[in-house]
Every structure is written in C-alpha cells, then in structure tokens.
Design a protein around this motif. Structure first.
Motif, PDB file in Angstrom:
ATOM      1  N   HIS A   1       5.151  -5.255  34.168  1.00 49.80           N
ATOM      2  CA  HIS A   1       6.433  -6.075  34.777  1.00 49.80           C
ATOM      3  C   HIS A   1       7.653  -5.231  34.452  1.00 49.80           C
ATOM      4  CE1 HIS A   1       3.535  -9.124  35.458  1.00 49.80           C
ATOM      5  NE2 HIS A   1       3.612  -9.587  34.180  1.00 49.80           N
TER       6      HIS A   1
ATOM      7  N   LEU B   1      12.001  -5.835  34.506  1.00 52.68           N
ATOM      8  CA  LEU B   1      12.909  -6.806  34.660  1.00 52.68           C
ATOM      9  C   LEU B   1      14.211  -6.371  34.752  1.00 52.68           C
ATOM     10  CD1 LEU B   1      11.221  -8.563  31.413  1.00 52.68           C
ATOM     11  CD2 LEU B   1      10.550  -9.137  34.010  1.00 52.68           C
TER      12      LEU B   1
ATOM     13  N   ASN C   1      10.202 -18.019  33.642  1.00 53.68           N
ATOM     14  CA  ASN C   1       9.661 -16.894  33.402  1.00 53.68           C
ATOM     15  C   ASN C   1       9.878 -16.741  31.786  1.00 53.68           C
ATOM     16  OD1 ASN C   1      10.123 -13.725  32.540  1.00 53.68           O
ATOM     17  ND2 ASN C   1       9.658 -13.730  34.572  1.00 53.68           N
TER      18      ASN C   1
ATOM     19  N   SER D   1      10.060 -13.941  29.862  1.00 54.41           N
ATOM     20  CA  SER D   1      10.651 -12.931  29.449  1.00 54.41           C
ATOM     21  C   SER D   1      11.956 -13.408  28.387  1.00 54.41           C
ATOM     22  CB  SER D   1      11.141 -11.810  30.266  1.00 54.41           C
ATOM     23  OG  SER D   1       9.847 -11.444  31.061  1.00 54.41           O
TER      24      SER D   1
ATOM     25  N   TRP E   1      16.378 -12.703  29.598  1.00 58.09           N
ATOM     26  CA  TRP E   1      17.539 -13.379  30.378  1.00 58.09           C
ATOM     27  C   TRP E   1      18.228 -14.168  29.595  1.00 58.09           C
ATOM     28  CZ3 TRP E   1      15.922 -11.114  34.232  1.00 58.09           C
ATOM     29  CH2 TRP E   1      14.479 -11.030  34.718  1.00 58.09           C
TER      30      TRP E   1
ATOM     31  N   LEU F   1      16.202 -16.026  39.352  1.00 64.21           N
ATOM     32  CA  LEU F   1      15.241 -14.729  39.208  1.00 64.21           C
ATOM     33  C   LEU F   1      15.006 -14.053  40.654  1.00 64.21           C
ATOM     34  CD1 LEU F   1      12.879 -16.613  36.813  1.00 64.21           C
ATOM     35  CD2 LEU F   1      14.442 -14.843  36.194  1.00 64.21           C
TER      36      LEU F   1
ATOM     37  N   CYS G   1      14.794 -10.269  40.642  1.00 64.98           N
ATOM     38  CA  CYS G   1      14.931  -9.707  39.157  1.00 64.98           C
ATOM     39  C   CYS G   1      13.680  -9.262  38.678  1.00 64.98           C
ATOM     40  CB  CYS G   1      15.553 -10.823  38.247  1.00 64.98           C
ATOM     41  SG  CYS G   1      17.015 -11.785  38.588  1.00 64.98           S
ATOM     42  N   GLY G   2      12.753  -8.988  39.312  1.00 64.79           N
ATOM     43  CA  GLY G   2      11.491  -8.476  38.599  1.00 64.79           C
ATOM     44  C   GLY G   2      10.517  -8.082  39.612  1.00 64.79           C
TER      45      GLY G   2
ATOM     46  N   ALA H   1       9.578 -12.169  39.581  1.00 63.00           N
ATOM     47  CA  ALA H   1       9.921 -12.703  38.260  1.00 63.00           C
ATOM     48  C   ALA H   1      10.137 -14.317  38.281  1.00 63.00           C
ATOM     49  CB  ALA H   1      11.420 -12.218  37.967  1.00 63.00           C
TER      50      ALA H   1
ATOM     51  N   ARG I   1       6.034  -5.610  29.246  1.00 65.16           N
ATOM     52  CA  ARG I   1       7.207  -5.953  30.000  1.00 65.16           C
ATOM     53  C   ARG I   1       8.322  -4.805  29.717  1.00 65.16           C
ATOM     54  NH1 ARG I   1       7.436 -12.107  30.987  1.00 65.16           N
ATOM     55  NH2 ARG I   1       5.347 -12.703  30.722  1.00 65.16           N
TER      56      ARG I   1
ATOM     57  N   VAL J   1      12.379  -3.766  30.442  1.00 63.85           N
ATOM     58  CA  VAL J   1      13.703  -4.296  30.764  1.00 63.85           C
ATOM     59  C   VAL J   1      14.538  -3.064  31.351  1.00 63.85           C
ATOM     60  CG1 VAL J   1      15.745  -5.468  30.138  1.00 63.85           C
ATOM     61  CG2 VAL J   1      13.612  -5.940  29.297  1.00 63.85           C
TER      62      VAL J   1
ATOM     63  N   ASP K   1      10.770  -5.655  26.297  1.00 69.25           N
ATOM     64  CA  ASP K   1      11.269  -6.996  26.376  1.00 69.25           C
ATOM     65  C   ASP K   1      11.047  -7.657  25.109  1.00 69.25           C
ATOM     66  OD1 ASP K   1      12.608  -9.447  27.642  1.00 69.25           O
ATOM     67  OD2 ASP K   1      10.396  -9.991  27.285  1.00 69.25           O
TER      68      ASP K   1
END
Length: 482
Positions: free
Chosen positions: A25, A27, A59, A61, A64, A316, A319-320, A442, A461, A463, A474
């Motif tokens: 993923h 982000l 989410n 992660s 945020w 979100l 955002c991803g 996301a 993940r 970022v 992340d």
C-alpha cells in the motif's frame, strides 16, 4: 503528467515493488491534511466551533495520527490500542472520543482517567461508567455523550431513545450523578443522506435542551460520520449503474455471474465530504412548528454548542492506493483470469457481499520487474530470452497490445478469494510481472479485513510525503524514536 514527473513516479513504483516483493500500500498524509482542513473550513466559514474526529477504524496506518495532532483535531477510537496509539501519536486525551457499544471496563477507565469524551450507548453502560468514575475519585467528572437511537432508523442496534435516557439519568443516585456530566449527545446514521443527518441533528439539539433543563452542562453534539465521496464521474457511474448493476441479465459482466448484492455509491451523489457537511448544517428543523429556531448552524451558534463529527472514508479520499503484482494469467473464452500476488482480504469490499468497483490500472514496469521475486531483469536479457522461445510464445507476445478484459483472483485456495469479480476492459493483455494498481483504497478498503491467511505476510505500507521526499515505511512514532 509531465515526462520527468512520470519517470520519477515509475522509478519509485519499481523501487517499492522490489522492496515489497509482494503486494503493498502507498499512503499520502499530505492529502489527508488537505481533506481535514476542508472540513474545518466549512465550520469556520459559518462561525461554528467544531472538532473533527478522524474515525480510526477506517485505516490502521499510523501516518495519519501526527497530522491530526498538528491540525489540533481529534480521533474517534473504539479500543484500548487505538486510544493509546492516538495518545502516542501526539493527540491530547481531551481530543479523543471513545465510541462503540458496551465498551470493556478497561477502556471505560482509560477514558475516565484521561478526561476523554465517552459515548455511552445504553443505560446499563451509563451505570457502569458512573461506577467506574466513582471508584476512581479523580476529582473531575467523566464527560459523556449519550448516543441517541435515530428516529428514522429505529431498528439499529445502537443508541437509546431520549425518553429512556432521561429516565435512566433521573434514577441515578446523587453520589453517582456527581461523578459524571452529560456533556451532550451523539448519533450515527447508516446511508449518506445529508437531509436525514440534518433532521437528526435538530432532534439531538432538542434533547440537549432537555438535558440542560435537568442541570447538565451540555456543550457538544456529535453527528457521527457517513460523509460520502465520489470515486468516479457522475455520468459514468449513473450509466454503469443503469446498464450493469440495474440489469440482472448482465450477470455475464461478472465472473461466474457474481453480481454484488449492494455497492457503495461510488458516484451520483449530489454532494460529498465537506459539501455534504455544509448541507447538513443548513438544514431547517423537520417540524414546521419549530421553524423559528432556524438551521442547525443557527442553533449551534446561539446555544454555544460545539459540533463533533467523525468522518473516516471522506478524510481518506485520495490518500492511498493498493498495488498487487500479477502472479499468473489464464485465458477463458471471452476474458482472462488474473491471479494476483495477494489476497482479496486486502481489498475489503468483497467480504461484505459488495465489490470495489472503480477500475484498476494495469501497469508494466519498463525494466522487466518480476514483483513476485523482487528482482529486476534488464530489458536486454528479456530480449535474449525472447529470441529463444517457440512459435507459440512469439504469437502470444504479438498479441500483448491487443485490448482484452479480465477479472482478478487472489492467490489463496478459496474459490471466493476474488479481488475483482467484474470483468474489466483492459487496453492490453496482462502478463506475469505486471502490477495491478487499485486507486483510492485508503478508506476502509486496504485493511478492514486484512489477514495473514496461509501465513502470508500482510502487504507492506509505504508513506509518501510529497515531491522531493523518499518513501518511508509506516510505523508509529514511538517505534522510530532514537
């Protein structure tokens, strides 16, 4: 996209593919910050004090939470780990709202000890909270929001009617009454109707007036989440909904005729996100006899009531993305079946009988990256190998740029492990080593149901903090501090 920017994006994607050696993923906290500010500006523009509580469940992660802290907003948490994680990410306890039904004792105690807002779902939970607060004797009251059963959704398992709340509160002993304060009310509605939310907000404000008359220091009304977002053009969505989802004879548009029973409204809304919030705030009272009280905004300002809201998916938006390597392809009569390196549990809509319907992008690395091995094969080497293949292979390669269509399955042994049941048109034929990029995942998609099924590692993940920065893994702040 300009050439240099596109080249940098391609290079970064190849690098992440090699590092992940499987699904991953990506982000984007900068977009999350922008979304958060847009919601805040709606409230600022109409002179309403508000706290935007990011719905943490949307989410998992960590990236945020520092953004929420820097923007002086809040987090909606429903478990001990979510509570502690928000604190460790820099969000003050006063900016946490603890939701969920019939919370465990430990979570109630965390909220009371730290002075966080606590949404109470039933009279039985009210009595438990008052007992916890009495036992702690911390010198200050537990701050409660009483969750109302929506008048238009009375079959909901959440919330309690206003009459039942008043009865329960008046039955408290004087000692337990002193240990709590009913600081306001909250509600949450299924669906995405702005008008319905506006009407329920008025009913919640009516309830606050009753609480205030009973001596409680009310100061907040929390209208929950359910702020929709649009994933595609309205016209395209409406045409697809009419021609495909609305026509049961179009079962052949889905592998094995597996049409979704329901879907998120990926387009076609009159408004979404911040625009939807603005419409909620401008809603008049549903009872014409109370028309003089004005809109929701009017009542919030006159009563000096703080607005709380709990968007998840809407914060979100954009955002991803989720990336799955193509592990193999097989041909059927009219379409291909792609097997992705990864599981449909990392694209969660399917696991509630629905489908994530926005088209994915089929992307081919310039340098023959095989994402299933995490290695890069030079183009020259690929050419050498191509010269050695038989006539059947040459014929297949000649067809690579032909348009085709495909569905996407996961790599597990389960028949229903499908990332995409829909047979999606593609501009060329997929092959092992390509990447499938699912956009805008996301909000609830990428990890709501993620699992280490088959003992497979969860997707990595990464970022992305913006132009000129290197992607990072992340992690929570307390795990990267020196």
């Amino acid at each position: 996209m300009k050439g240099n920017s596109a080249q940098r994006t391609a290079t970064e994607l190849e690098r992440l593919t090699a590092l992940a050696s499987g699904p991953f993923h990506v982000l984007n906290p900068a977009q999350f910050r922008s979304n958060l500010r847009k919601f805040a500006k709606v409230c600022e523009a109409v002179g309403v004090e508000a706290t935007i509580f990011f719905a943490r469940k949307a989410n998992k992660s960590e990236c945020w939470i520092p953004v929420v802290a820097e923007e002086a907003q809040g987090v909606d948490v429903a478990s001990g780990p979510e509570f502690v994680g928000a604190l460790s990410g820099g969000v003050p306890a006063r900016n946490l709202v603890v939701t969920g039904a019939e919370k465990p004792e430990a979570l109630l105690e965390l909220a009371v000890r730290h002075g966080s807002l606590l949404v109470v779902d039933s009279p039985s939970e009210l009595f438990r909270v008052s007992s916890v607060a009495a036992r702690i004797e911390k010198g200050s009251q537990a701050q409660l929001l009483l969750r109302l059963l929506p008048e238009t959704q009375t079959n909901s398992r959440f919330g309690t009617t206003a009459v039942e709340w008043i009865t329960a509160l008046r039955s408290l002993s004087e000692y337990h009454r002193k240990c709590i304060n009913c600081a306001g009310a909250s509600f949450h509605l299924n669906g995405y109707s702005a008008e319905e939310r506006g009407h329920q907000a008025h009913l919640a404000l009516d309830f606050l007036e009753t609480l205030s008359a009973d001596g409680w220091q009310v100061k907040t009304v929390d209208i929950g989440g359910g702020f929709s977002i649009q994933y595609c053009d309205n016209t395209a969505w409406e045409e697809f909904s009419r021609a495909t989802l609305g026509d049961t004879s179009r079962f052949n548009a889905f592998h094995d005729g597996h049409m979704p029973r329901s879907t998120y409204p990926y387009g076609g809304q009159r408004n979404n996100g911040p625009a939807m919030l603005s419409e909620v705030l401008m809603t008049p009272h549903p009872d014409s006899e109370h028309a003089a009280c004005g809109t929701v905004v009017d009542r919030l300002r006159v009563g000096h009531i703080r607005l709380g809201l709990e968007p998840g998916r809407a914060l979100l938006n954009g955002c991803g993305m989720s990336v799955f390597p193509v592990q193999g392809v097989k041909e059927r009569e009219n379409y291909s079946i792609i097997t992705a390196a990864g599981l449909s549990m990392s694209l969660s809509e399917q696991w509630k009988g629905s489908e994530f319907l926005p088209d994915m992008t089929l992307w081919r690395p310039e340098r023959g990256v095989d994402p299933t091995k995490g290695e890069t094969t030079p183009v020259e080497t690929r050419q050498d190998r191509r010269e050695q293949v038989d006539a059947r292979r040459i014929e297949a390669e000649a067809r690579e740029d032909e348009p085709t269509a495909a569905c996407v399955g996961g790599s597990s042994c389960m028949e229903y492990d499908m990332l995409t049941w829909r047979i999606v048109p593609l501009t060329r034929r997929p092959q092992r080593g390509d990447l499938l990029i699912y956009h805008n995942t996301a909000g609830y998609q990428m990890d709501k149901n993620e699992s280490e099924f088959h003992q497979l590692r969860l997707p990595m993940r990464f970022v992305y903090d913006g132009e000129g920065t290197l992607p990072r893994i992340d992690r929570p702040l307390h795990e990267v501090m020196p």
